[in-house]
Scaffold this motif. Structure first.
Motif, PDB file in Angstrom:
ATOM      1  N   ARG A 162       0.942  -1.138   0.025  1.00  0.00           N
ATOM      2  CA  ARG A 162       0.037   0.029  -0.022  1.00  0.00           C
ATOM      3  C   ARG A 162       0.730   1.170  -0.136  1.00  0.00           C
ATOM      4  O   ARG A 162       2.042   1.040   0.624  1.00  0.00           O
ATOM      5  CB  ARG A 162      -0.804   0.107   1.219  1.00  0.00           C
ATOM      6  CG  ARG A 162      -1.961  -1.000   1.221  1.00  0.00           C
ATOM      7  CD  ARG A 162      -2.580  -1.134   2.841  1.00  0.00           C
ATOM      8  NE  ARG A 162      -3.730  -1.747   2.874  1.00  0.00           N
ATOM      9  CZ  ARG A 162      -4.919  -1.947   2.527  1.00  0.00           C
ATOM     10  NH1 ARG A 162      -5.348  -0.668   1.889  1.00  0.00           N
ATOM     11  NH2 ARG A 162      -5.769  -2.863   2.613  1.00  0.00           N
ATOM     12  N   HIS A 165       2.457   2.073   3.467  1.00  0.00           N
ATOM     13  CA  HIS A 165       3.405   1.137   3.741  1.00  0.00           C
ATOM     14  C   HIS A 165       4.936   2.108   3.324  1.00  0.00           C
ATOM     15  O   HIS A 165       5.920   2.230   3.884  1.00  0.00           O
ATOM     16  CB  HIS A 165       3.545  -0.079   3.172  1.00  0.00           C
ATOM     17  CG  HIS A 165       2.318  -1.040   3.541  1.00  0.00           C
ATOM     18  ND1 HIS A 165       2.055  -2.114   2.943  1.00  0.00           N
ATOM     19  CD2 HIS A 165       1.507  -0.761   4.524  1.00  0.00           C
ATOM     20  CE1 HIS A 165       1.053  -2.744   3.562  1.00  0.00           C
ATOM     21  NE2 HIS A 165       0.624  -1.592   4.638  1.00  0.00           N
ATOM     22  N   ARG A 294      -2.641 -10.768   1.202  1.00  0.00           N
ATOM     23  CA  ARG A 294      -2.493 -10.228   2.540  1.00  0.00           C
ATOM     24  C   ARG A 294      -1.375 -10.595   3.224  1.00  0.00           C
ATOM     25  O   ARG A 294      -1.033 -10.075   4.556  1.00  0.00           O
ATOM     26  CB  ARG A 294      -3.873 -11.166   3.180  1.00  0.00           C
ATOM     27  CG  ARG A 294      -5.270 -10.453   2.924  1.00  0.00           C
ATOM     28  CD  ARG A 294      -6.362 -11.212   3.279  1.00  0.00           C
ATOM     29  NE  ARG A 294      -6.108 -11.547   4.752  1.00  0.00           N
ATOM     30  CZ  ARG A 294      -6.961 -10.752   5.454  1.00  0.00           C
ATOM     31  NH1 ARG A 294      -7.214  -9.570   5.308  1.00  0.00           N
ATOM     32  NH2 ARG A 294      -6.841 -11.313   6.891  1.00  0.00           N
ATOM     33  N   GLU A 297       0.934  -7.480   4.334  1.00  0.00           N
ATOM     34  CA  GLU A 297       0.068  -6.706   5.477  1.00  0.00           C
ATOM     35  C   GLU A 297      -0.082  -7.346   6.670  1.00  0.00           C
ATOM     36  O   GLU A 297       0.199  -6.639   7.833  1.00  0.00           O
ATOM     37  CB  GLU A 297      -1.144  -6.730   4.839  1.00  0.00           C
ATOM     38  CG  GLU A 297      -1.998  -5.296   5.253  1.00  0.00           C
ATOM     39  CD  GLU A 297      -3.425  -5.230   4.521  1.00  0.00           C
ATOM     40  OE1 GLU A 297      -3.483  -5.767   3.663  1.00  0.00           O
ATOM     41  OE2 GLU A 297      -4.239  -4.757   5.257  1.00  0.00           O
TER      42      GLU A 297
END
Ligand code: TXA
Ligand code: MG
Length: 333
Positions: A162, A165, A294, A297
Protein backbone atom coordinates in the motif's frame (compact mmCIF):
# COMPACT_ATOMS: atom_id res chain seq x y z
CA UNK A 1 25.94 29.74 22.06
CA UNK A 2 23.04 29.93 19.67
CA UNK A 3 23.33 27.79 16.55
CA UNK A 4 23.92 29.93 13.45
CA UNK A 5 20.76 30.05 11.35
CA UNK A 6 22.41 28.90 8.18
CA UNK A 7 23.58 25.67 9.79
CA UNK A 8 20.15 24.77 11.11
CA UNK A 9 18.80 25.44 7.63
CA UNK A 10 21.28 23.03 6.09
CA UNK A 11 20.34 20.31 8.54
CA UNK A 12 16.57 20.49 8.07
CA UNK A 13 15.24 17.06 7.21
CA UNK A 14 13.90 16.38 3.78
CA UNK A 15 10.14 16.84 3.87
CA UNK A 16 7.77 13.91 3.61
CA UNK A 17 6.78 12.51 0.25
CA UNK A 18 3.61 13.73 -1.38
CA UNK A 19 1.09 10.98 -2.15
CA UNK A 20 -1.17 11.29 -5.16
CA UNK A 21 -2.15 10.15 -8.61
CA UNK A 22 -0.52 12.89 -10.63
CA UNK A 23 1.18 11.11 -13.54
CA UNK A 24 2.65 14.30 -14.97
CA UNK A 25 4.32 15.12 -11.68
CA UNK A 26 5.68 11.57 -11.38
CA UNK A 27 7.00 11.67 -14.96
CA UNK A 28 8.56 15.10 -14.43
CA UNK A 29 10.39 14.00 -11.27
CA UNK A 30 11.68 10.83 -12.97
CA UNK A 31 12.96 12.85 -15.93
CA UNK A 32 14.80 15.09 -13.44
CA UNK A 33 16.57 12.02 -12.04
CA UNK A 34 14.47 11.79 -8.86
CA UNK A 35 12.95 8.59 -7.43
CA UNK A 36 9.19 7.95 -7.33
CA UNK A 37 7.38 5.05 -5.66
CA UNK A 38 5.08 3.32 -8.14
CA UNK A 39 2.23 0.83 -7.73
CA UNK A 40 2.39 -2.54 -9.44
CA UNK A 41 0.11 -5.56 -9.18
CA UNK A 42 2.71 -7.32 -6.98
CA UNK A 43 4.21 -4.78 -4.55
CA UNK A 44 5.09 -1.07 -4.70
CA UNK A 45 8.37 -0.31 -6.49
CA UNK A 46 10.99 2.38 -5.84
CA UNK A 47 11.48 3.65 -9.38
CA UNK A 48 14.20 5.57 -11.17
CA UNK A 49 15.50 5.89 -14.74
CA UNK A 50 16.89 2.41 -15.57
CA UNK A 51 19.32 3.83 -18.13
CA UNK A 52 20.85 6.44 -15.85
CA UNK A 53 23.59 5.09 -13.53
CA UNK A 54 23.12 8.05 -11.17
CA UNK A 55 19.42 7.27 -10.78
CA UNK A 56 20.23 3.61 -10.20
CA UNK A 57 22.86 4.47 -7.60
CA UNK A 58 20.27 6.59 -5.83
CA UNK A 59 17.94 3.58 -5.60
CA UNK A 60 20.64 1.42 -3.97
CA UNK A 61 21.44 4.24 -1.56
CA UNK A 62 17.83 5.00 -0.63
CA UNK A 63 17.02 1.33 0.01
CA UNK A 64 20.32 0.71 1.71
CA UNK A 65 20.71 -2.19 -0.68
CA UNK A 66 24.05 -3.82 -1.51
CA UNK A 67 25.01 -3.12 -5.11
CA UNK A 68 25.62 -6.83 -5.84
CA UNK A 69 21.83 -7.26 -5.85
CA UNK A 70 20.60 -6.27 -9.34
CA UNK A 71 17.36 -4.45 -10.20
CA UNK A 72 14.40 -5.30 -12.43
CA UNK A 73 13.78 -3.12 -15.51
CA UNK A 74 10.08 -2.27 -16.00
CA UNK A 75 8.90 -1.62 -19.56
CA UNK A 76 5.63 -0.44 -21.14
CA UNK A 77 5.45 -3.13 -23.83
CA UNK A 78 7.29 -5.93 -25.63
CA UNK A 79 8.75 -3.56 -28.24
CA UNK A 80 10.55 -1.64 -25.49
CA UNK A 81 11.76 -4.86 -23.89
CA UNK A 82 13.30 -5.92 -27.22
CA UNK A 83 15.19 -2.62 -27.47
CA UNK A 84 17.04 -3.34 -24.21
CA UNK A 85 17.77 -7.00 -24.88
CA UNK A 86 20.64 -8.39 -26.97
CA UNK A 87 19.77 -10.70 -29.86
CA UNK A 88 16.64 -12.76 -30.37
CA UNK A 89 14.42 -13.58 -27.43
CA UNK A 90 14.11 -17.38 -26.91
CA UNK A 91 10.83 -18.96 -28.07
CA UNK A 92 9.88 -20.04 -24.53
CA UNK A 93 10.39 -16.50 -23.24
CA UNK A 94 8.16 -15.09 -25.98
CA UNK A 95 5.48 -17.66 -25.14
CA UNK A 96 5.63 -16.75 -21.45
CA UNK A 97 5.53 -13.04 -22.29
CA UNK A 98 2.47 -13.58 -24.48
CA UNK A 99 0.74 -15.54 -21.73
CA UNK A 100 1.56 -13.41 -18.67
CA UNK A 101 2.58 -9.85 -19.66
CA UNK A 102 1.50 -7.42 -18.41
CA UNK A 103 1.73 -9.40 -15.18
CA UNK A 104 3.81 -10.76 -12.28
CA UNK A 105 6.53 -12.42 -14.38
CA UNK A 106 10.17 -11.33 -14.73
CA UNK A 107 12.38 -12.75 -17.49
CA UNK A 108 16.19 -12.87 -17.38
CA UNK A 109 17.47 -12.06 -20.89
CA UNK A 110 20.88 -11.10 -22.33
CA UNK A 111 21.27 -7.35 -21.89
CA UNK A 112 21.91 -4.85 -24.67
CA UNK A 113 25.26 -3.04 -24.43
CA UNK A 114 23.71 0.31 -23.46
CA UNK A 115 22.03 -1.14 -20.32
CA UNK A 116 24.14 0.08 -17.37
CA UNK A 117 26.19 -2.59 -15.56
CA UNK A 118 25.07 -1.06 -12.29
CA UNK A 119 21.48 -2.15 -13.06
CA UNK A 120 22.51 -5.81 -13.50
CA UNK A 121 25.32 -5.75 -10.90
CA UNK A 122 27.71 -6.62 -13.72
CA UNK A 123 25.74 -9.73 -14.74
CA UNK A 124 25.32 -10.39 -18.49
CA UNK A 125 21.54 -10.70 -18.23
CA UNK A 126 18.94 -8.07 -17.43
CA UNK A 127 15.74 -8.82 -15.51
CA UNK A 128 12.73 -7.35 -17.35
CA UNK A 129 9.01 -7.23 -16.81
CA UNK A 130 5.85 -5.44 -17.91
CA UNK A 131 3.84 -4.71 -14.75
CA UNK A 132 0.04 -4.94 -14.72
CA UNK A 133 -1.11 -1.73 -13.12
CA UNK A 134 -2.96 0.88 -15.19
CA UNK A 135 -1.29 3.93 -13.55
CA UNK A 136 2.22 2.56 -13.92
CA UNK A 137 1.62 1.37 -17.48
CA UNK A 138 0.45 4.87 -18.35
CA UNK A 139 3.47 6.38 -16.63
CA UNK A 140 5.84 4.06 -18.51
CA UNK A 141 4.28 4.99 -21.83
CA UNK A 142 4.80 8.71 -21.07
CA UNK A 143 8.52 8.19 -20.50
CA UNK A 144 11.20 7.54 -23.10
CA UNK A 145 13.19 5.35 -20.71
CA UNK A 146 12.33 2.18 -18.74
CA UNK A 147 12.12 2.20 -14.94
CA UNK A 148 14.40 0.34 -12.56
CA UNK A 149 12.30 -0.61 -9.55
CA UNK A 150 13.07 -2.87 -6.62
CA UNK A 151 10.39 -3.28 -3.97
CA UNK A 152 10.01 0.04 -2.14
CA UNK A 153 11.18 -1.13 1.29
CA UNK A 154 14.46 -0.75 3.15
CA UNK A 155 16.69 -3.72 2.20
CA UNK A 156 15.68 -6.94 3.92
CA UNK A 157 12.38 -5.64 5.35
CA UNK A 158 8.77 -6.52 4.40
CA UNK A 159 7.70 -5.39 0.90
CA UNK A 160 5.04 -2.65 0.71
CA UNK A 161 1.58 -3.41 -0.69
CA UNK A 162 0.00 0.00 0.00
CA UNK A 163 1.11 3.60 -0.53
CA UNK A 164 1.01 4.12 3.25
CA UNK A 165 3.54 1.30 3.75
CA UNK A 166 5.97 3.15 1.46
CA UNK A 167 5.27 6.40 3.29
CA UNK A 168 6.05 4.77 6.66
CA UNK A 169 9.36 3.36 5.48
CA UNK A 170 10.77 5.68 2.83
CA UNK A 171 8.51 8.73 3.07
CA UNK A 172 11.31 11.04 4.22
CA UNK A 173 13.65 9.95 1.44
CA UNK A 174 11.63 10.42 -1.77
CA UNK A 175 9.54 13.27 -3.15
CA UNK A 176 6.51 11.43 -4.51
CA UNK A 177 4.46 8.25 -4.07
CA UNK A 178 2.09 7.39 -6.90
CA UNK A 179 -0.94 5.91 -5.14
CA UNK A 180 -2.50 3.02 -7.03
CA UNK A 181 -4.37 1.49 -4.11
CA UNK A 182 -3.64 -1.87 -2.49
CA UNK A 183 -1.64 -4.33 -4.62
CA UNK A 184 -3.79 -7.00 -6.18
CA UNK A 185 -1.31 -9.93 -6.13
CA UNK A 186 0.73 -9.07 -3.05
CA UNK A 187 3.87 -11.19 -3.63
CA UNK A 188 6.66 -10.29 -6.02
CA UNK A 189 6.96 -11.46 -9.61
CA UNK A 190 8.14 -14.94 -10.56
CA UNK A 191 11.68 -14.76 -11.97
CA UNK A 192 12.44 -17.08 -14.92
CA UNK A 193 15.73 -17.63 -16.74
CA UNK A 194 16.75 -19.70 -19.78
CA UNK A 195 19.96 -21.70 -19.73
CA UNK A 196 21.16 -24.40 -22.13
CA UNK A 197 17.66 -25.34 -23.17
CA UNK A 198 16.41 -25.42 -19.58
CA UNK A 199 13.81 -23.09 -18.11
CA UNK A 200 14.70 -22.12 -14.56
CA UNK A 201 12.47 -20.48 -11.96
CA UNK A 202 14.80 -18.44 -9.74
CA UNK A 203 12.11 -16.95 -7.50
CA UNK A 204 8.59 -18.32 -7.03
CA UNK A 205 6.10 -15.46 -7.25
CA UNK A 206 2.82 -14.12 -8.58
CA UNK A 207 2.63 -16.50 -11.56
CA UNK A 208 2.57 -20.06 -10.24
CA UNK A 209 4.87 -22.84 -11.49
CA UNK A 210 1.78 -24.77 -12.62
CA UNK A 211 0.68 -21.83 -14.80
CA UNK A 212 4.17 -21.53 -16.29
CA UNK A 213 4.45 -25.27 -17.02
CA UNK A 214 1.09 -25.20 -18.78
CA UNK A 215 2.68 -22.83 -21.33
CA UNK A 216 6.27 -24.09 -21.70
CA UNK A 217 6.37 -27.57 -20.17
CA UNK A 218 8.56 -28.69 -17.25
CA UNK A 219 10.74 -26.14 -15.48
CA UNK A 220 13.48 -26.41 -12.87
CA UNK A 221 12.90 -24.67 -9.54
CA UNK A 222 16.20 -23.21 -8.39
CA UNK A 223 15.10 -20.64 -5.86
CA UNK A 224 18.03 -21.57 -3.68
CA UNK A 225 19.56 -19.08 -1.33
CA UNK A 226 22.84 -18.80 0.47
CA UNK A 227 25.72 -16.41 0.06
CA UNK A 228 26.09 -16.78 -3.70
CA UNK A 229 22.61 -17.32 -5.12
CA UNK A 230 21.78 -17.19 -8.84
CA UNK A 231 19.29 -14.40 -8.33
CA UNK A 232 21.43 -12.49 -5.86
CA UNK A 233 18.41 -11.09 -4.00
CA UNK A 234 17.43 -14.58 -2.91
CA UNK A 235 19.37 -14.30 0.30
CA UNK A 236 18.42 -16.58 3.18
CA UNK A 237 17.18 -13.71 5.28
CA UNK A 238 14.77 -11.36 3.53
CA UNK A 239 11.25 -9.95 3.77
CA UNK A 240 11.80 -9.89 7.53
CA UNK A 241 9.86 -8.03 10.20
CA UNK A 242 11.73 -6.54 13.17
CA UNK A 243 10.34 -9.25 15.45
CA UNK A 244 11.73 -12.76 15.25
CA UNK A 245 9.59 -15.08 13.11
CA UNK A 246 9.30 -18.82 13.84
CA UNK A 247 7.97 -20.82 10.90
CA UNK A 248 6.53 -24.33 11.21
CA UNK A 249 3.60 -26.45 12.34
CA UNK A 250 1.38 -24.15 14.42
CA UNK A 251 0.43 -26.67 17.12
CA UNK A 252 4.08 -27.53 17.69
CA UNK A 253 5.11 -23.87 17.72
CA UNK A 254 2.40 -22.98 20.24
CA UNK A 255 3.48 -25.86 22.47
CA UNK A 256 7.08 -24.79 22.26
CA UNK A 257 6.73 -21.01 22.65
CA UNK A 258 3.34 -20.55 24.30
CA UNK A 259 0.84 -17.90 23.22
CA UNK A 260 1.26 -15.36 25.99
CA UNK A 261 3.88 -13.28 24.17
CA UNK A 262 3.18 -14.58 20.67
CA UNK A 263 1.61 -13.05 17.60
CA UNK A 264 0.18 -15.59 15.17
CA UNK A 265 0.11 -15.54 11.39
CA UNK A 266 -2.30 -18.32 10.53
CA UNK A 267 -3.23 -19.87 7.22
CA UNK A 268 -6.94 -20.28 7.95
CA UNK A 269 -7.17 -21.54 11.53
CA UNK A 270 -9.35 -20.11 14.28
CA UNK A 271 -7.92 -17.56 16.67
CA UNK A 272 -6.88 -19.51 19.81
CA UNK A 273 -7.99 -16.55 21.93
CA UNK A 274 -5.35 -13.88 21.20
CA UNK A 275 -6.30 -10.19 21.07
CA UNK A 276 -6.81 -8.99 17.45
CA UNK A 277 -3.55 -7.05 17.14
CA UNK A 278 -1.73 -10.35 17.74
CA UNK A 279 -3.66 -12.57 15.33
CA UNK A 280 -3.90 -12.51 11.54
CA UNK A 281 -5.41 -15.21 9.33
CA UNK A 282 -4.25 -15.14 5.71
CA UNK A 283 -7.47 -16.54 4.29
CA UNK A 284 -10.36 -17.74 6.43
CA UNK A 285 -11.73 -19.90 3.62
CA UNK A 286 -8.43 -21.17 2.34
CA UNK A 287 -7.92 -19.16 -0.84
CA UNK A 288 -4.23 -18.90 -1.80
CA UNK A 289 -4.70 -15.78 -3.93
CA UNK A 290 -6.31 -13.99 -1.04
CA UNK A 291 -3.54 -15.25 1.25
CA UNK A 292 -0.82 -13.90 -1.06
CA UNK A 293 -2.46 -10.50 -1.27
CA UNK A 294 -2.65 -10.31 2.57
CA UNK A 295 0.76 -11.81 3.43
CA UNK A 296 2.93 -8.70 3.79
CA UNK A 297 0.11 -6.74 5.35
CA UNK A 298 -0.31 -9.48 7.94
CA UNK A 299 3.39 -9.53 8.78
CA UNK A 300 3.33 -5.75 9.19
CA UNK A 301 0.21 -5.88 11.35
CA UNK A 302 1.80 -8.40 13.72
CA UNK A 303 5.17 -6.65 13.68
CA UNK A 304 3.44 -3.53 15.04
CA UNK A 305 1.76 -5.46 17.86
CA UNK A 306 2.90 -5.80 21.48
CA UNK A 307 3.97 -9.40 20.94
CA UNK A 308 7.60 -10.44 21.43
CA UNK A 309 7.76 -12.75 18.44
CA UNK A 310 5.68 -14.07 15.52
CA UNK A 311 4.63 -17.68 14.90
CA UNK A 312 3.79 -18.50 11.26
CA UNK A 313 2.58 -21.69 9.65
CA UNK A 314 3.04 -22.87 6.06
CA UNK A 315 0.21 -22.75 3.52
CA UNK A 316 -0.37 -25.61 1.04
CA UNK A 317 2.62 -25.82 -1.30
CA UNK A 318 0.75 -25.39 -4.60
CA UNK A 319 -0.08 -22.42 -6.83
CA UNK A 320 0.79 -19.16 -5.07
CA UNK A 321 1.44 -21.17 -1.90
CA UNK A 322 5.02 -21.81 -3.03
CA UNK A 323 5.77 -18.07 -3.14
CA UNK A 324 4.03 -17.49 0.21
CA UNK A 325 6.03 -20.25 1.95
CA UNK A 326 9.24 -19.01 0.32
CA UNK A 327 8.69 -15.50 1.76
CA UNK A 328 7.77 -16.88 5.20
CA UNK A 329 10.85 -19.08 5.27
CA UNK A 330 13.08 -16.13 4.45
CA UNK A 331 11.27 -13.91 6.96
CA UNK A 332 12.13 -16.50 9.61
CA UNK A 333 15.78 -17.02 8.60
O1 TXA B 1 7.25 -7.94 -8.38
C1 TXA B 1 8.42 -7.54 -8.45
O2 TXA B 1 9.29 -8.15 -9.07
C2 TXA B 1 8.74 -6.23 -7.71
C3 TXA B 1 7.98 -5.08 -8.40
C4 TXA B 1 8.35 -3.73 -7.85
O3 TXA B 1 8.21 -5.14 -9.79
N1 TXA B 1 10.15 -5.98 -7.73
C5 TXA B 1 11.02 -6.70 -6.98
O4 TXA B 1 12.30 -6.24 -7.06
O5 TXA B 1 10.70 -7.63 -6.28
P1 TXA B 1 13.44 -6.66 -6.02
O6 TXA B 1 14.58 -5.80 -6.37
O7 TXA B 1 12.92 -6.54 -4.63
O8 TXA B 1 13.77 -8.13 -6.39
C6 TXA B 1 14.35 -8.39 -7.65
C7 TXA B 1 15.02 -9.73 -7.70
C8 TXA B 1 16.23 -9.81 -6.81
O9 TXA B 1 16.20 -11.06 -6.15
C9 TXA B 1 17.38 -9.74 -7.79
O10 TXA B 1 18.51 -10.39 -7.30
C10 TXA B 1 16.81 -10.42 -9.00
O11 TXA B 1 15.47 -9.97 -9.02
N2 TXA B 1 17.47 -9.96 -10.22
C11 TXA B 1 17.39 -8.75 -10.77
N3 TXA B 1 18.18 -8.66 -11.86
C12 TXA B 1 18.77 -9.84 -12.01
C13 TXA B 1 19.71 -10.37 -12.94
N4 TXA B 1 20.19 -9.63 -13.94
N5 TXA B 1 20.09 -11.65 -12.80
C14 TXA B 1 19.63 -12.40 -11.78
N6 TXA B 1 18.74 -11.95 -10.85
C15 TXA B 1 18.32 -10.70 -10.96
MG1 MG C 1 12.52 -6.87 -2.63
Amino acid sequence: MKKPRLLSMIFVERKMAEIGQDLNRAAHLLREGELVAIPTETVYGLAGNALNPLGIARIFETKNRPSFDPLIMHCANLETVKRHVQGDIPRAALDLAAAFWPGPLTLLLPKAAHVPDLLTSGLPRVAVRIPRHPLTLQLLSQLDFPLAAPSANPFGYISPTRASHVEDQLGNKIPYILDGGPCEVGVESTIVGFEQGRIIVHRPGGVSIEEIERVVGPVVLQAHAGSNPQAPGMLDSHYAPRKKVYFGDMTELMNQFGTEKAAILAWQCENPGLPTPRFFALSANGNLREAASRLFEGLRHLDNSEASFILAEPVPSEGLGLAINDRLKRASA
